[in-house]
Scaffold this motif. Structure first.
Motif, PDB file in Angstrom:
ATOM      1  N   SER A 196       1.026  -1.074   0.334  1.00 54.37           N
ATOM      2  CA  SER A 196       0.035   0.033  -0.218  1.00 54.37           C
ATOM      3  C   SER A 196       1.045   1.526   0.500  1.00 54.37           C
ATOM      4  O   SER A 196       2.020   1.185   0.465  1.00 54.37           O
ATOM      5  CB  SER A 196      -1.178   0.089   0.924  1.00 54.37           C
ATOM      6  OG  SER A 196      -0.451  -0.052   2.758  1.00 54.37           O
ATOM      7  N   LYS A 225      -1.975   1.308   6.037  1.00 54.36           N
ATOM      8  CA  LYS A 225      -3.110   0.114   6.071  1.00 54.36           C
ATOM      9  C   LYS A 225      -2.327  -1.064   4.995  1.00 54.36           C
ATOM     10  O   LYS A 225      -2.247  -0.778   4.591  1.00 54.36           O
ATOM     11  CB  LYS A 225      -4.197   0.782   5.544  1.00 54.36           C
ATOM     12  CG  LYS A 225      -4.453   1.512   6.619  1.00 54.36           C
ATOM     13  CD  LYS A 225      -5.824   2.802   6.148  1.00 54.36           C
ATOM     14  CE  LYS A 225      -6.522   3.721   7.186  1.00 54.36           C
ATOM     15  NZ  LYS A 225      -7.248   4.056   6.330  1.00 54.36           N
ATOM     16  N   THR A 226      -2.816  -2.388   5.690  1.00 53.36           N
ATOM     17  CA  THR A 226      -2.898  -3.860   4.789  1.00 53.36           C
ATOM     18  C   THR A 226      -3.559  -4.343   5.113  1.00 53.36           C
ATOM     19  O   THR A 226      -4.607  -4.819   5.779  1.00 53.36           O
ATOM     20  CB  THR A 226      -1.348  -4.178   5.283  1.00 53.36           C
ATOM     21  OG1 THR A 226      -0.828  -5.351   4.577  1.00 53.36           O
ATOM     22  CG2 THR A 226      -0.919  -4.406   6.713  1.00 53.36           C
ATOM     23  N   THR A 227      -3.956  -5.173   4.230  1.00 51.17           N
ATOM     24  CA  THR A 227      -4.851  -6.290   4.477  1.00 51.17           C
ATOM     25  C   THR A 227      -4.085  -7.903   4.560  1.00 51.17           C
ATOM     26  O   THR A 227      -3.280  -7.742   3.571  1.00 51.17           O
ATOM     27  CB  THR A 227      -5.711  -6.920   3.149  1.00 51.17           C
ATOM     28  OG1 THR A 227      -6.835  -5.390   3.262  1.00 51.17           O
ATOM     29  CG2 THR A 227      -6.508  -8.294   3.203  1.00 51.17           C
ATOM     30  N   ASP A 249      -8.402  -6.856   8.180  1.00 49.88           N
ATOM     31  CA  ASP A 249      -7.512  -5.618   7.296  1.00 49.88           C
ATOM     32  C   ASP A 249      -6.370  -5.400   8.806  1.00 49.88           C
ATOM     33  O   ASP A 249      -6.923  -5.531   9.374  1.00 49.88           O
ATOM     34  CB  ASP A 249      -8.368  -4.364   7.528  1.00 49.88           C
ATOM     35  CG  ASP A 249      -9.195  -4.408   6.239  1.00 49.88           C
ATOM     36  OD1 ASP A 249      -8.682  -5.217   5.147  1.00 49.88           O
ATOM     37  OD2 ASP A 249     -10.265  -4.176   6.028  1.00 49.88           O
ATOM     38  N   LYS A 251      -3.919  -1.903  10.548  1.00 49.05           N
ATOM     39  CA  LYS A 251      -2.898  -1.258  10.555  1.00 49.05           C
ATOM     40  C   LYS A 251      -2.421  -0.406  11.621  1.00 49.05           C
ATOM     41  O   LYS A 251      -2.246  -1.497  12.778  1.00 49.05           O
ATOM     42  CB  LYS A 251      -4.300   0.259  11.868  1.00 49.05           C
ATOM     43  CG  LYS A 251      -5.627   0.547  10.961  1.00 49.05           C
ATOM     44  CD  LYS A 251      -7.041   0.796  11.028  1.00 49.05           C
ATOM     45  CE  LYS A 251      -7.458   1.471  10.989  1.00 49.05           C
ATOM     46  NZ  LYS A 251      -9.191   2.085  11.080  1.00 49.05           N
ATOM     47  N   ASN A 253       0.102   1.705  12.535  1.00 48.95           N
ATOM     48  CA  ASN A 253       1.092   3.376  12.840  1.00 48.95           C
ATOM     49  C   ASN A 253       2.036   3.144  13.323  1.00 48.95           C
ATOM     50  O   ASN A 253       1.993   3.138  14.957  1.00 48.95           O
ATOM     51  CB  ASN A 253      -0.414   3.902  14.035  1.00 48.95           C
ATOM     52  CG  ASN A 253      -2.094   4.075  13.834  1.00 48.95           C
ATOM     53  OD1 ASN A 253      -1.837   4.763  12.498  1.00 48.95           O
ATOM     54  ND2 ASN A 253      -2.505   3.551  14.161  1.00 48.95           N
TER      55      ASN A 253
END
Length: 265
Positions: A196, A225-227, A249, A251, A253
């Protein structure tokens, strides 16, 4: 009396001459510094730098779902409710190339040697064990381009800056802990995380040691963010045929703390 007055007048003339010389020397030094551009970054400069980056992800998982002929029953649906994960901090080598387009505006491209991160999983609503340390390992690539605005002038030894940019985040060499029964059922066939683009919020300061060498310290915030996609067999003892695909999903941070030594040319 006239003799003494002449002596004082002679001394005063010497003092005035010395002060005039000192003033001329000071003005010459100031002119030399101004003409040389002193320390700081200016239009046309290129600065290469290398140092260390401390990468600190804070992970949160959204709801994970499983599909496939072997996904029925409480084994998957129960364990995955409120599942969460954590990724350990890592320190790695960071390299950068900064080009100054003007005296105040520059663009920097950075890349680091990918460090291996370890992901732990915790499944509070599943049957024991609920904690799954070192469930997965991966390497994260984050090449980054950031536009930077520098405060101050080209004569300043300290140049604080703020920046905004973008990073292309990708995950490589993903492996899972096959000795953990739950992890093996969830992801023994394959495991992966989608690539992403992520925004980069950056701030820092450059200390110019001299007209060639500098030290750059910065902090960046990167909301990634990634799946996640895991593929595994059917639940143990279910008598069903797999595979089971689980997605969710995530996250990350991430706070990125960097210090690098730079050389200007």
């Amino acid at each position: 009396m006239q003799k003494w007055w002449g002596f004082f007048e002679f001394q005063n003339n010497i003092l005035e001459t010395d002060m005039t010389s000192i003033s001329k020397i000071a003005l010459a030094c100031a002119a030399l510094v101004a003409a040389s551009g002193a320390f700081a970054q200016k239009a046309g400069d290129n600065i290469v730098s290398v140092g260390l980056a401390s990468i600190n992800p804070n992970v949160s998982l959204d709801k994970m779902t499983s599909v496939g002929p072997g996904s029925t029953g409480a084994y998957f649906t129960g364990k995955l409710v409120d599942a969460n994960a954590s990724v350990g901090n890592q320190t790695t080598v960071s390299m950068g190339l900064l080009h100054m387009f003007t005296d105040e505006i520059g663009g920097e491209f950075t890349i680091g040697i990918p460090a291996e991160f370890t992901q732990d999983m915790y499944m509070p609503n599943g049957s024991a064990p609920q904690s799954h340390p070192a469930a997965a390992k991966m390497k994260i690539w984050t090449p980054t381009a950031v536009a930077k605005y520098f405060f101050g002038t080209t004569n300043d030894q300290w140049r604080p800056y703020v920046g905004f940019g973008v990073s292309r985040v990708s995950f490589h060499n993903v492996s899972t802990n096959s000795t953990d029964t739950t992890v093996a059922a969830l992801a023994s066939t394959s495991a992966g995380f989608s690539s992403s683009w992520a925004p980069v919020y950056n701030a820092g300061v450059i200390y110019n040691v001299d007209e060639k060498w500098s030290i750059n310290g910065s902090v960046s915030y990167i909301p990634i963010k990634t799946t996640a996609t895991f593929v595994g067999p059917a639940a143990p003892g279910s008598g069903l045929n797999g595979p089971v695909t689980t997605t969710g999903d995530a996250k990350l941070n991430t706070m990125d703390y960097v210090i690098r030594l730079g050389y200007r040319f």
